[in-house]
Design a protein around this motif. Sequence first.
Motif, PDB file in Angstrom:
ATOM      1  N   GLY A   7       0.903  -1.115  -0.018  1.00 19.38           N
ATOM      2  CA  GLY A   7      -0.127   0.139  -0.018  1.00 19.38           C
ATOM      3  C   GLY A   7       0.903   1.171  -0.219  1.00 19.38           C
ATOM      4  O   GLY A   7       0.148   2.369  -0.128  1.00 19.38           O
ATOM      5  N   SER A  16      -3.702  11.209   1.505  1.00 20.01           N
ATOM      6  CA  SER A  16      -3.768   9.942   2.284  1.00 20.01           C
ATOM      7  C   SER A  16      -3.400   8.808   1.717  1.00 20.01           C
ATOM      8  O   SER A  16      -3.255   8.544   0.494  1.00 20.01           O
ATOM      9  N   ARG A  18      -3.468   4.088   2.603  1.00 25.17           N
ATOM     10  CA  ARG A  18      -3.878   3.222   3.455  1.00 25.17           C
ATOM     11  C   ARG A  18      -2.782   1.904   3.165  1.00 25.17           C
ATOM     12  O   ARG A  18      -2.694   1.397   2.152  1.00 25.17           O
ATOM     13  N   SER A  20      -1.641  -1.898   4.241  1.00 24.54           N
ATOM     14  CA  SER A  20      -2.260  -3.311   4.690  1.00 24.54           C
ATOM     15  C   SER A  20      -1.152  -4.012   4.955  1.00 24.54           C
ATOM     16  O   SER A  20      -0.067  -4.026   4.324  1.00 24.54           O
ATOM     17  N   PHE A  67      -3.209   9.218  11.793  1.00 24.18           N
ATOM     18  CA  PHE A  67      -3.286   8.019  11.499  1.00 24.18           C
ATOM     19  C   PHE A  67      -4.159   7.089  12.221  1.00 24.18           C
ATOM     20  O   PHE A  67      -4.442   7.520  13.570  1.00 24.18           O
ATOM     21  N   THR A  68      -4.840   6.124  11.766  1.00 19.29           N
ATOM     22  CA  THR A  68      -5.495   5.086  12.520  1.00 19.29           C
ATOM     23  C   THR A  68      -5.245   3.679  12.128  1.00 19.29           C
ATOM     24  O   THR A  68      -5.200   3.288  10.882  1.00 19.29           O
ATOM     25  N   SER A  70      -6.111  -0.269  12.597  1.00 17.32           N
ATOM     26  CA  SER A  70      -7.245  -1.424  12.798  1.00 17.32           C
ATOM     27  C   SER A  70      -6.788  -2.539  12.224  1.00 17.32           C
ATOM     28  O   SER A  70      -6.059  -2.909  11.563  1.00 17.32           O
ATOM     29  N   TYR A  79      -4.344  -2.922   9.337  1.00 19.76           N
ATOM     30  CA  TYR A  79      -4.451  -1.505   8.279  1.00 19.76           C
ATOM     31  C   TYR A  79      -3.848  -0.526   8.914  1.00 19.76           C
ATOM     32  O   TYR A  79      -3.592  -0.452  10.194  1.00 19.76           O
ATOM     33  N   GLN A  81      -4.155   3.597   8.341  1.00 27.01           N
ATOM     34  CA  GLN A  81      -5.065   4.669   7.426  1.00 27.01           C
ATOM     35  C   GLN A  81      -4.058   6.126   7.782  1.00 27.01           C
ATOM     36  O   GLN A  81      -4.144   6.341   9.014  1.00 27.01           O
ATOM     37  N   MET A  82      -3.604   6.452   6.828  1.00 26.71           N
ATOM     38  CA  MET A  82      -2.586   7.738   7.106  1.00 26.71           C
ATOM     39  C   MET A  82      -3.227   8.820   6.277  1.00 26.71           C
ATOM     40  O   MET A  82      -3.444   8.812   5.208  1.00 26.71           O
ATOM     41  N   ASN A  83      -3.793   9.834   7.075  1.00 27.27           N
ATOM     42  CA  ASN A  83      -4.440  10.931   6.451  1.00 27.27           C
ATOM     43  C   ASN A  83      -3.430  12.336   6.808  1.00 27.27           C
ATOM     44  O   ASN A  83      -2.704  12.110   7.805  1.00 27.27           O
TER      45      ASN A  83
END
Length: 129
Positions: A7, A16, A18, A20, A67-68, A70, A79, A81-83
Amino acid sequence: VQLQASGGGLVQAGDSLRLSCAASGRTFSDYAMAWFRQAPGKGRTFVAAINWSGGGTFYTGSVEGRFTISRDNRKNTLYLQMNSLKPEDTAVYYCAADDSAQGSYASSTYYQERLYEYWGQGTQVTVSS
């Protein structure tokens, strides 16, 4: 457990991505999972971690709120998630696993690289200004 990160890519500041991390070989829900990163010329540092159930998450201060982390235990996948990416987020990102056997640790433990026995190969994230 074998880990395969994917990813990464080249993006502009503010974009952003994401990441994986696909796991195979063992029961994924037995593992606490984490993301670390290594910037050019620097050592590997903690980014985020998640306990086996997904009920506990931990972040380094520089990514909190952007970042999140999960996980989907049915899909054996982690995962990130990078914003609102910044040039200083440029690094190779590694996923890592600890065989916690669905146990729990003190929060500070999740930040320690030495906790994690298994590592993926890394995926490059480059953020241009």
